[in-house]
Design an enzyme around this catalytic site. Structure first.
Site, short mmCIF file in Angstrom:
data_model
loop_
_atom_site.label_atom_id
_atom_site.label_comp_id
_atom_site.label_asym_id
_atom_site.label_seq_id
_atom_site.Cartn_x
_atom_site.Cartn_y
_atom_site.Cartn_z
CB CYS A 1 47.76 36.09 45.13
SG CYS A 1 46.67 34.49 45.10
NE ARG B 1 48.25 32.39 42.56
CZ ARG B 1 47.48 32.73 41.82
NH1 ARG B 1 46.52 31.53 41.10
NH2 ARG B 1 47.16 33.80 41.58
CB CYS C 1 45.67 36.02 51.79
SG CYS C 1 47.32 36.77 51.56
#
Lengths: 206, 272, 103, 156
Positions: free
Chosen positions: B233, B229, B181
C-alpha cells in the site's frame, strides 16, 4: 530539534504509564519519529517524502472527523490557486489521444518505477471518463461529457487546466494529486489531459 | 444453479453489448460479474497449501538450537495457537514491546531456535520459486483463528500508544502525490478502477477488510501477509519502503486490527 | 522437493466428490525474469486419479493451467473409508503421489 | 459468429491425421488413459487444429455442453471453469482458450462411472473466446463463450 525533545518527553511519559494522556502534538511528534525510523529509502522514494508541506500538514490535521473551518479551506484554496502556472504559448489544449494514454497509466513516483520514464495521471483509477473504459474508479466524480455539459469555451478550458494542475484551488484537501504543482506531469502532458476533457472529438465528449 | 448462471450471463452480455445504455447498468453488471468470479474461486483456496506447510514448520526442529516453535508464546501462553491471532497485536512482557504476529515470529525464531533476528527478517515474502517460512507460518497461525472474534486490547499503555501512533500514520498525507492511507480508505462506497475500497475508519468495513488478510493473491500466486499488504500500500502511496516488522508497521496494524474488533476472523482468504 | 497435495474426498449423494490442490509453479516458459532471461517452462503434464486401483480420472495439462492448480470431479462406486490416490508428473519428470480417505 | 466457427471446424477433415496420431501412440483408441503427453495437441493454435491433433475430424456445436464461468475475470492468471457434458458416452473433455499462445489448456479423460464434468482454473492472457471440446461416442462436439479479462489496481 524541538520536535525531538517533545518526542522524547512524550515517550518518557508513555513508558512511565502515568495518568496524563499525551497531547495530540506529542502523539504527532512521536508518530513522525516512528515513521522516520520505520521507512527506508528505496529507488526514487527518499525519506523526505514523509515530511509534510503546509498543505499536507493542514489536511492531515483536519481529517478523521476533525472538521476544517471554512476560513482555513478558503485560505488553502486561495494559496493553491496562486500556485498555478500556465504555458508560455497560452495554449491549454494538446492531443486528446495522448491524453487518453496518460489517463490510463498509473506509473510514476513509486519506488519501483523508473524515474526517467514519464509518469501517468491514472485518471481512470478515480474517474469515469469515456464509455469505452468500463474499469474506472469512483473516488472522484464522473468526467464523462465534461465539456459537453460545461461548455467548450476558454473559461472551462482554464478551469480544467487548473483542476489538473492543482485541484486544491477549488476543493481544499481534495484527494487528487497536484499534477502540475508537484511536477508529476509535464506541461505538454497536462495539455494532452486537458484536451482529453475538452476536445469535441474526444470520446469524453461523445 | 445453472439457470441462475445462465440468466445472469445473458443479462450481462446484453448489457455489455449495448454500449449506448446507461452507465450505471453497465457498471453494475461488471461489478456483479467480478463478484461471481470471486465466489467461483472461494472453493479450493491454494492458501491451504501454505497452511499445511506452516503447520509442519511450526512443529519441525530448526535453527542453531534445533528446536521447534511449539513453545512460542503468541499471547495466550506457550504453544497456544488457536485464537491467538484474533488478539494481536499485543504487548509482550518478555520483549517489552507491542508485537504483531510477524514480528512475534521473528522474536520466537530468535529466542527458541537461535536464528539471528536480522536473518529471520530477511526476504520475508515469497516470490516465483521462492517459498518463505514467514508466509507459511502466518498462513497456519492465522487459519487457527478462523471463526474467532477479533478482540484486540489497548489496556497496556504501550498498546494504547501504538493505536494512537497508528491512527496518526493512517491520516498522514505526504509524498509527491499527497496521499495518506485515508485518501483511499477513509471514505464510504468508493472504488479504484473496479476494486472496492473499504473505509477502514468505519467498523463494518474495517472488520470485513482486516479479517480477510492474509490472502492468496491469484495475480501473484502467493499468500500475502498483513505486513506485505501494508508495504505494498505504501509503495502505491508513493512513500519510501516500509521496513518489515518496523514499529510503524505494527502501530498501523494495531489501529486497523482494533477497528475490526467484534467480527469473526476469516482468513487466509483468496483475492484477485 | 515437492510439497504435498491437499486432497479432499467426500461423499456427495452416491458419488465421491474429489477436490485437489497441487503446489506447483506452472511456469509457462513465456515469462522473463528481472534480468530479461527467459524462465524455462515447468508445468504439470499428466494427472491420474485412482480408486481401488481403477483410474477414475486422467488429465493432460498444458502450461495454461493456473499456478497451484485446483481440480474437482465426481465419480461413482466409492465408499467412506476407502482411499483415493492422485499422481502428477511434470515436464521435468518430477512426480508426486498423495492419497486421501473418503469421508 | 458460431456459424463461421462451425465452417472452420467442419471444413477440415482429419482422418489421415487421426491415423497418424494413433500410429504415433499419442492417443490410444479405447484406452481411458493416454500414456504419452499429447505434445502435438498442446502446440495447436486454434480449435480446428486441436481437434485434428486429438484425432478428430471436425466438431459439431452442441447445447449439451455447459461452460460455467464468470463472464468477466478480475485477473487472467486464474480463471475458474466448470465444464459439464450431457452427451451420452462422454469420453473426454478439453478446455481451449483461443487467444492463448497455445489454444489447448487442459484435457480430461472421463472413464465410465466418472461424472462428465470437471472444474479447473486456467490462465488467460487477454479477453478471448473459450471453447469446451467434448468427445462422446467417438465424435467431437463443442461449445464456445467469451470471457473478458480486466485489469485493476492502483499502481497501473
Amino acid at each position: 530539534m524541538k520536535t525531538k525533545i517533545i518526542a522524547l518527553s512524550a515517550l518518557a511519559a508513555l513508558v512511565a504509564g502515568c495518568a496524563t494522556t499525551p497531547s495530540d502534538e506529542e502523539i504527532a511528534a512521536r508518530s513522525l519519529a516512528v515513521m522516520k525510523a520505520g521507512f527506508k529509502e528505496r529507488g526514487q522514494a527518499k525519506l523526505d517524502r514523509l515530511d509534510q508541506d503546509n498543505l499536507q500538514r493542514t489536511c492531515s490535521i483536519y481529517s478523521g472527523g476533525n472538521e476544517m473551518p471554512k476560513e482555513v479551506a478558503a485560505r488553502i484554496e486561495k494559496e493553491q490557486l496562486a500556485s498555478i502556472r500556465y504555458p508560455a504559448d497560452g495554449k491549454l489544449l494538446g492531443d486528446w489521444k495522448a491524453g487518453e494514454k496518460i489517463a490510463q497509466s498509473g506509473r510514476g513516483g513509486q519506488y519501483n518505477d523508473n524515474p526517467k520514464a514519464p509518469s501517468g495521471a491514472n485518471c481512470y483509477a478515480c474517474h469515469q471518463l469515456t464509455k469505452q473504459e468500463v474499469s474506472y474508479g469512483t473516488i472522484g466524480p464522473s468526467l464523462f461529457n465534461f465539456a459537453k455539459v460545461r461548455g467548450f469555451g476558454p473559461d472551462v478550458q482554464k478551469y480544467a487546466w487548473n483542476k489538473v494542475f492543482n485541484s486544491h484551488a477549488y476543493a481544499a484537501c481534495s484527494s487528487m494529486p497536484r499534477f502540475g504543482h508537484r511536477g508529476i506531469l509535464t506541461e505538454q502532458q497536462i495539455k494532452d489531459v486537458v484536451a482529453l476533457l475538452m476536445d469535441p472529438n474526444s470520446p469524453v465528449n461523445k | 444453479m445453472n439457470q441462475t448462471w445462465e440468466r445472469a450471463a445473458r443479462a450481462a452480455c446484453a448489457i455489455v453489448a449495448l454500449t449506448a445504455c446507461g452507465a450505471s447498468a453497465q457498471e453494475r453488471s461488471a461489478v456483479e460479474e467480478i463478484e461471481r468470479y470471486r465466489q467461483a474461486l472461494g472453493d479450493g483456496n491454494p492458501a491451504e497449501l501454505w497452511e499445511a506447510r506452516g503447520e509442519s514448520l511450526w512443529k519441525e526442529k530448526a535453527g542453531p538450537k534445533n528446536a521447534s516453535l511449539e513453545k512460542c508464546d503468541l499471547g495466550l501462553g506457550p504453544g497456544v495457537v488457536r485464537g491467538a491471532y484474533a488478539q494481536m497485536p499485543r504487548y509482550f512482557a518478555d520483549s517489552g514491546k507491542v508485537e504483531d504476529l510477524e514480528s512475534r515470529l521473528v522474536t520466537c525464531r530468535s529466542t527458541l531456535q537461535g536464528i539471528a533476528p536480522e536473518e529471520a527478517k530477511k526476504n520475508p515474502f515469497g516470490g516465483p520459486g521462492r517459498k518463505t517460512v514467514n508466509d507459511a507460518l502466518v498462513a497456519y497461525i492465522t487459519s487457527e483463528s478462523r471463526g474467532i472474534k477479533m478482540n484486540v486490547q489497548t489496556s497496556h499503555p504501550k498498546e494504547a500508544e501504538a493505536y494512537e501512533v497508528g491512527r496518526k500514520i493512517f491520516f498522514h498525507r505526504g509524498g509527491p502525490y499527497d496521499f495518506a492511507c485515508a485518501t483511499c480508505h477513509g471514505v464510504d462506497n468508493i472504488r479504484i478502477r473496479l476494486q472496492d475500497l473499504p473505509n477502514l475508519t468505519k467498523q463494518v468495513d474495517a472488520q470485513r477488510a482486516y479479517t480477510s488478510w492474509p490472502a492468496y493473491r491469484v495475480s501473484q500466486g502467493e499468500v500475502r501477509t498483513f505486513q506485505w499488504r501494508l508495504e505494498d500500500c505504501f509503495r502505491q502511496q508513493r512513500f519510501p519502503h516500509l521496513d518489515f516488522t518496523s514499529e510503524a508497521s505494527i502501530a498501523l496494524t494495531m489501529f486497523l486490527a482494533k477497528n475490526a474488533n467484534g467480527a469473526p476472523f476469516n482468513a487466509p482468504s483468496i483475492k484477485r | 522437493m515437492t510439497d504435498p497435495m491437499k486432497i479432499r474426498a467426500t461423499m456427495s449423494g452416491d458419488k465421491v466428490e474429489v477436490k485437489v490442490l497441487m503446489s506447483h509453479e506452472m511456469e509457462t516458459g513465456q515469462r522473463k525474469d528481472s534480468k530479461g532471461a527467459a524462465i524455462p517452462a515447468h508445468f504439470i503434464q499428466q494427472v491420474t486419479a485412482t480408486h481401488n486401483g481403477k483410474v477414475v480420472l486422467s488429465a493432460q495439462w498444458g502450461p495454461a493451467v493456473s499456478k497451484n492448480p485446483f481440480l474437482s470431479f465426481k465419480f461413482a462406486g466409492g465408499k467412506p473409508g476407502e482411499k483415493v490416490s492422485i499422481t502428477w508428473t511434470d515436464n521435468k519428470g518430477e512426480k508426486r503421489t498423495d492419497e486421501a480417505t473418503i469421508s | 459468429m458460431n456459424d463461421d466457427r462451425r465452417k472452420v471446424l467442419k471444413g477440415t477433415t482429419g482422418m489421415a491425421v487421426m491415423g497418424l496420431a494413433v500410429s504415433a501412440g499419442l492417443f490410444k483408441p479405447g484406452s481411458a488413459w493416454a500414456q504419452a503427453w499429447n505434445k502435438a495437441a498442446f502446440e495447436t493454435k486454434n480449435v480446428a487444429d486441436t481437434v485434428k491433433a486429438m484425432g478428430g475430424a471436425g466438431a459439431a456445436e452442441s447445447k449439451e455442453i455447459v461452460i460455467t464461468s464468470p463472464d468477466i475475470a478480475e485477473n487472467g492468471a486464474v480463471v475458474p471453469f466448470t465444464i459439464s457434458s450431457r452427451l451420452p458416452k462422454t469420453e473426454s473433455i478439453a478446455l481451449l482458450v483461443e487467444k492463448n499462445p497455445s489454444a489447448l489448456a487442459a484435457s480430461f479423460d472421463i472413464p465410465a462411472g466418472t461424472e462428465p464434468g470437471v472444474t479447473t482454473r486456467v490462465k488467460m492472457g487477454q479477453t478471448s473466446n473459450v471453447t469446451a471440446l467434448v468427445k462422446a461416442d467417438g465424435k467431437f462436439y463443442y461449445t464456445t463463450k467469451e470471457v473478458k479479462v480486466t485489469l485493476g489496481g492502483c499502481g497501473g
